[in-house]
Structure formats: structure tokens, C-alpha cells
Design a protein around this motif. Structure first.
Motif, PDB file in Angstrom:
ATOM      1  N   GLU A 103       1.660  59.163  30.453  1.00 41.75           N
ATOM      2  CA  GLU A 103       0.453  58.346  30.299  1.00 41.75           C
ATOM      3  C   GLU A 103      -0.582  59.075  29.450  1.00 41.75           C
ATOM      4  OE1 GLU A 103      -0.685  57.632  34.314  1.00 41.75           O
ATOM      5  OE2 GLU A 103       0.629  55.876  34.559  1.00 41.75           O
ATOM      6  N   SER A 104      -0.705  60.398  29.693  1.00 39.26           N
ATOM      7  CA  SER A 104      -1.651  61.195  28.914  1.00 39.26           C
ATOM      8  C   SER A 104      -1.241  61.232  27.445  1.00 39.26           C
ATOM      9  CB  SER A 104      -1.719  62.616  29.478  1.00 39.26           C
ATOM     10  OG  SER A 104      -2.561  63.432  28.690  1.00 39.26           O
ATOM     11  N   LYS A 105       0.062  61.384  27.211  1.00 39.43           N
ATOM     12  CA  LYS A 105       0.576  61.411  25.837  1.00 39.43           C
ATOM     13  C   LYS A 105       0.266  60.104  25.118  1.00 39.43           C
ATOM     14  CE  LYS A 105       4.960  61.282  23.331  1.00 39.43           C
ATOM     15  NZ  LYS A 105       6.435  61.275  23.465  1.00 39.43           N
ATOM     16  N   GLN A 106       0.546  58.976  25.782  1.00 43.73           N
ATOM     17  CA  GLN A 106       0.302  57.677  25.171  1.00 43.73           C
ATOM     18  C   GLN A 106      -1.191  57.465  24.908  1.00 43.73           C
ATOM     19  OE1 GLN A 106       2.656  55.786  23.970  1.00 43.73           O
ATOM     20  NE2 GLN A 106       4.179  57.232  24.761  1.00 43.73           N
ATOM     21  N   GLU A 111      -5.443  57.276  20.882  1.00 47.02           N
ATOM     22  CA  GLU A 111      -6.718  57.792  20.361  1.00 47.02           C
ATOM     23  C   GLU A 111      -6.560  58.254  18.915  1.00 47.02           C
ATOM     24  OE1 GLU A 111     -10.013  61.275  21.435  1.00 47.02           O
ATOM     25  OE2 GLU A 111      -8.409  60.780  22.849  1.00 47.02           O
ATOM     26  N   ILE A 112      -5.422  58.896  18.618  1.00 49.38           N
ATOM     27  CA  ILE A 112      -5.151  59.342  17.248  1.00 49.38           C
ATOM     28  C   ILE A 112      -5.079  58.144  16.310  1.00 49.38           C
ATOM     29  CG2 ILE A 112      -3.411  60.393  15.741  1.00 49.38           C
ATOM     30  CD1 ILE A 112      -2.723  62.276  18.065  1.00 49.38           C
ATOM     31  N   GLU A 113      -4.338  57.107  16.730  1.00 51.16           N
ATOM     32  CA  GLU A 113      -4.201  55.904  15.906  1.00 51.16           C
ATOM     33  C   GLU A 113      -5.559  55.260  15.647  1.00 51.16           C
ATOM     34  OE1 GLU A 113      -1.675  54.567  14.333  1.00 51.16           O
ATOM     35  OE2 GLU A 113      -0.298  56.145  14.966  1.00 51.16           O
ATOM     36  N   GLN A 114      -6.374  55.152  16.702  1.00 49.31           N
ATOM     37  CA  GLN A 114      -7.686  54.528  16.556  1.00 49.31           C
ATOM     38  C   GLN A 114      -8.596  55.356  15.656  1.00 49.31           C
ATOM     39  OE1 GLN A 114      -8.885  54.180  20.675  1.00 49.31           O
ATOM     40  NE2 GLN A 114      -7.997  52.133  20.890  1.00 49.31           N
ATOM     41  N   THR A 115      -8.524  56.692  15.824  1.00 52.74           N
ATOM     42  CA  THR A 115      -9.373  57.574  15.021  1.00 52.74           C
ATOM     43  C   THR A 115      -9.040  57.457  13.542  1.00 52.74           C
ATOM     44  OG1 THR A 115      -9.604  59.155  16.847  1.00 52.74           O
ATOM     45  CG2 THR A 115     -10.061  59.972  14.627  1.00 52.74           C
ATOM     46  N   PHE A 116      -7.733  57.543  13.226  1.00 53.12           N
ATOM     47  CA  PHE A 116      -7.342  57.475  11.823  1.00 53.12           C
ATOM     48  C   PHE A 116      -7.532  56.069  11.258  1.00 53.12           C
ATOM     49  CE2 PHE A 116      -5.424  61.575  12.629  1.00 53.12           C
ATOM     50  CZ  PHE A 116      -5.581  62.221  11.411  1.00 53.12           C
ATOM     51  N   ALA A 117      -7.384  55.050  12.098  1.00 57.04           N
ATOM     52  CA  ALA A 117      -7.641  53.685  11.633  1.00 57.04           C
ATOM     53  C   ALA A 117      -9.106  53.543  11.226  1.00 57.04           C
ATOM     54  CB  ALA A 117      -7.286  52.680  12.729  1.00 57.04           C
ATOM     55  N   THR A 118      -9.990  54.137  12.034  1.00 60.57           N
ATOM     56  CA  THR A 118     -11.419  54.111  11.711  1.00 60.57           C
ATOM     57  C   THR A 118     -11.699  54.879  10.428  1.00 60.57           C
ATOM     58  OG1 THR A 118     -12.005  53.980  14.067  1.00 60.57           O
ATOM     59  CG2 THR A 118     -13.726  54.713  12.547  1.00 60.57           C
ATOM     60  N   ILE A 119     -11.041  56.037  10.300  1.00 66.75           N
ATOM     61  CA  ILE A 119     -11.230  56.858   9.097  1.00 66.75           C
ATOM     62  C   ILE A 119     -10.756  56.110   7.860  1.00 66.75           C
ATOM     63  CG2 ILE A 119     -10.482  58.963   7.917  1.00 66.75           C
ATOM     64  CD1 ILE A 119     -10.300  60.243  10.724  1.00 66.75           C
ATOM     65  N   TRP A 226      -8.232  69.306  10.318  1.00 69.26           N
ATOM     66  CA  TRP A 226      -9.070  68.380  11.068  1.00 69.26           C
ATOM     67  C   TRP A 226      -8.228  67.623  12.074  1.00 69.26           C
ATOM     68  CZ3 TRP A 226     -10.206  62.833  10.087  1.00 69.26           C
ATOM     69  CH2 TRP A 226     -11.329  62.400  10.802  1.00 69.26           C
ATOM     70  N   ILE A 227      -8.831  67.143  13.117  1.00 71.56           N
ATOM     71  CA  ILE A 227      -8.156  66.456  14.221  1.00 71.56           C
ATOM     72  C   ILE A 227      -7.150  67.406  14.871  1.00 71.56           C
ATOM     73  CG2 ILE A 227      -6.839  64.458  14.976  1.00 71.56           C
ATOM     74  CD1 ILE A 227      -9.545  63.719  13.967  1.00 71.56           C
ATOM     75  N   LYS A 228      -7.660  68.272  15.688  1.00 71.97           N
ATOM     76  CA  LYS A 228      -6.814  69.205  16.418  1.00 71.97           C
ATOM     77  C   LYS A 228      -6.631  68.711  17.849  1.00 71.97           C
ATOM     78  CE  LYS A 228      -8.507  73.195  13.779  1.00 71.97           C
ATOM     79  NZ  LYS A 228      -9.166  74.518  13.864  1.00 71.97           N
TER      80      LYS A 228
END
Length: 239
Positions: A103-106, A111-119, A226-228
């Protein structure tokens, strides 16, 4: 401590084989299994004990070894070690931990997908803004050039008209066009001047934020790191 051959003396595979020795016979030495090696926890024959790999090991008679083994199993049962509820409780905790990790991994992947989508959205938005800026800039500059082009096309047209009128033998027609001719001559006498236009032949790739300036190379280098991964949270589970 002991070979797989010795351990397989009583295995199901050996018992079901056509070449199987009768139960209770050493597969290595073809002698009766008469003792129990307390070091390796296997049945052995006299040759195993005297000359084989169990030489020097402590052994018990088979009946004593059986009694001791049953005693240990009875003791384990009294301690509750054989209760399935105990192992099930631990397995539930382990599986819950695995589920928590998944669950934590997903969550982090989302969060990664949303962050890069925003970027990507911001980058696309900024790209459109810069493209609009450059288009607006060139539109203004080209309009200035077009204006000058039109002025000189008009001068060229006037020069052509004056040349044509100068060749005319009709004095009346010439005088009738006097105003246009004199006006054209005044315009043609005007000295060409230089007009300023501004050409953007590059883009500024410096990244500015909070009074910090980074050139493109520095920005790209920073972007690589970036994004660590964030902090790790300790989770303990029973096992």
C-alpha cells in the motif's frame, strides 16, 4: 554433516523405487540400520559409525532415540508450540506488514505520477507562454518592417509614375499632375534612415527562483537528483 544418500534411506522416493532396499537397511553399506546418530539426527548402520561419515559421533539405541523424540514432541505440545493459532498469528502479522508495504509503495508511486504530471503540465504551460511571447514579439517587429516596406513600395510607385509623366509630351496633363509630381519629388528626396527592430536569436535558459540563478547545465544537473526518496518509517513486525 551427513550425505543426502544417508538421509534418503527412508525417503518416499526410495521406498517407491523398484531398486529400493528393504526398509531399515543402509543405502550406502547394505547393512541393517541399528542406531540413531544424535549429531546428524539420522539412522545409521554399524559401518556408518565405525568407518563412515558418522565415525566418532554420539549415537543412541533406536528405542531410546524414539522415546526422546516423542518426549520432545510432547513437551512442545504442552508448551503450545504446535498450536496452529500461534503460527497463524505470526503469519497474519507478516502478511499485514507485506500489505502495508504494498500500500505504501502504491501510494508513493501515485505521488510520483501526480508530481511529474504537474511538472509536465507546468512545463507545457510555460512552453506555450514562451511561444506566445516570441510570436507576439515577432509580430510587432514584422509589422514595423511591413510598414517600412509599404512606405518604400509607395515611393517606388511614385518614382515610376514621375518617370512615366516625364516622358509625356502633353503639357496640360503634366500640369494637371503637378501637385502629385512635386509631392512625390519631396518624398523621394527624403534620406533613408535606419529603423530599429529587435531579433530574438536565442532563449535565456537560466532558472531563477528566490534570487537563485541556475544556468541550463546546472538546472539539468540538479534535475537529475531531483525527486528523491523521502524519509523511511520504521515498521516492526513479529516473526
Amino acid at each position: 554433516m551427513h550425505s543426502d544418500q544417508t538421509k534418503s534411506a527412508l525417503s518416499a522416493k526410495q521406498l517407491n523405487s523398484e531398486d529400493t532396499l528393504r526398509v531399515g537397511e543402509c543405502i550406502n553399506h547394505k547393512r541393517q540400520l541399528e542406531a540413531f546418530c544424535t549429531v546428524c539426527h539420522v539412522l545409521i548402520c554399524p559401518t556408518c559409525l565405525m568407518f563412515g561419515e558418522h565415525k566418532g559421533h554420539l549415537v543412541d539405541q533406536m528405542d531410546k532415540a524414539t522415546k526422546d523424540l516423542r518426549t520432545q514432541m510432547d513437551s512442545a505440545a504442552k508448551e503450545g508450540l504446535l498450536k496452529l493459532e500461534k503460527t497463524e498469528t505470526v503469519l497474519v502479522d507478516i502478511r499485514h506488514t507485506k500489505l502495508t508495504f504494498e500500500e505504501s509503495k502504491q501510494k508513493v508511486l501515485k505521488e510520483i505520477e501526480q508530481t511529474f504530471a504537474t511538472i509536465f503540465k507546468l512545463i507545457k504551460q510555460r512552453k506555450d507562454e514562451v511561444v506566445n511571447l516570441i510570436n507576439q514579439h515577432y509580430e510587432i517587429q514584422v509589422n514595423n518592417i511591413d510598414t517600412q516596406e509599404q512606405i518604400w513600395m509607395d515611393k517606388q510607385s511614385r518614382a515610376y509614375d514621375v518617370i512615366k509623366l516625364a516622358k509625356s509630351t502633353n503639357d496640360y496633363q503634366l500640369l494637371e499632375k503637378a501637385t502629385y509630381i512635386l509631392e512625390s519629388l519631396d518624398i523621394l528626396r527624403q534620406t533613408p534612415t535606419y529603423k530599429n527592430v529587435f531579433i530574438v536569436n536565442s532563449i535565456d535558459t537560466t532558472f531563477n527562483t528566490n534570487n537563485i540563478s541556475l544556468n541550463l547545465s546546472e538546472f539539468q544537473k540538479g534535475l537529475q537528483n531531483w525527486i528523491k526518496l523521502g524519509e523511511s518509517v520504521l515498521i516492526q513486525f513479529k516473526c
